[in-house]
Write an enzyme that holds these catalytic residues in place. Sequence first.
Site, mmCIF file in Angstrom:
data_model
loop_
_atom_site.group_PDB
_atom_site.id
_atom_site.type_symbol
_atom_site.label_atom_id
_atom_site.label_comp_id
_atom_site.label_asym_id
_atom_site.label_seq_id
_atom_site.Cartn_x
_atom_site.Cartn_y
_atom_site.Cartn_z
ATOM 1 N N VAL A 162 0.877 -1.149 0.004
ATOM 2 C CA VAL A 162 0.058 0.060 -0.001
ATOM 3 C C VAL A 162 0.893 1.094 0.137
ATOM 4 O O VAL A 162 1.840 1.265 0.874
ATOM 5 C CB VAL A 162 -1.014 0.032 1.370
ATOM 6 C CG1 VAL A 162 -2.013 1.124 1.276
ATOM 7 C CG2 VAL A 162 -1.780 -1.319 1.277
ATOM 8 N N LYS B 290 -3.254 0.462 -3.243
ATOM 9 C CA LYS B 290 -2.776 -0.949 -2.913
ATOM 10 C C LYS B 290 -2.804 -1.638 -4.186
ATOM 11 O O LYS B 290 -3.353 -1.690 -4.912
ATOM 12 C CB LYS B 290 -3.763 -1.494 -1.977
ATOM 13 C CG LYS B 290 -3.687 -2.836 -1.529
ATOM 14 C CD LYS B 290 -4.733 -3.507 -0.620
ATOM 15 C CE LYS B 290 -4.139 -4.868 -0.340
ATOM 16 N NZ LYS B 290 -5.058 -5.438 0.726
ATOM 17 N N ASP C 100 -12.691 -11.040 5.843
ATOM 18 C CA ASP C 100 -11.519 -10.912 6.465
ATOM 19 C C ASP C 100 -11.643 -9.928 7.270
ATOM 20 O O ASP C 100 -10.620 -9.117 7.567
ATOM 21 C CB ASP C 100 -10.303 -10.791 5.270
ATOM 22 C CG ASP C 100 -8.937 -11.153 5.667
ATOM 23 O OD1 ASP C 100 -8.696 -11.902 6.632
ATOM 24 O OD2 ASP C 100 -8.037 -10.567 5.302
#
Length: 182
Positions: free
Chosen positions: A2, A17, A111
Amino acid sequence: MVYRAQDLMLERTVAIKLLRADFSKDPDFRERFRQEAKAAANLSHPNIVTVHDFGLDSGRLFIVMEFVPGTDLKTIIQQRGRFPIEEAIALIVQACAGIGYAHRAGLVHCDVKPQNMLVTPDKRLKVVDFGIARALTTIAPEEQADIVWGSPQYFSPEQAAGNAPSPASDVYSLGVILYEML
């Protein structure tokens, strides 16, 4: 990776990113990434980092996002240890607001972990990295996977078994994070 960057057209700081090269080479992953990045880019909530753009350049997938000054929640937990209850609740409520909004928009994050939560100096929390998010319409209840996406310390039992994720999977992960904070 990033990177902090400057959007020259709109004169604002952004985060870019770059995804791993091996993911970028897989045509099936690229198409899934495109569909899910599009869905994530349509999320507009104060507790979710805004996605401005995404694409493929020089063979690498990328996402351009809102730049959020602050520190990820995992780093804060490691530096401080146990949180006062009031502070932990204030932060987790913000995480729940963002994740809940994504669920109502038809996305499961998949996630949820403190590394994917940024806390600004004035204690605002923003959920990041919907990069492996799944559109609820693409998840079959009987789905089984050989590859399990997510972070083992935070994912739900159904994710660990390779079964289809659901909004409840993200809620389980939020509970693990709250436990870790307290």
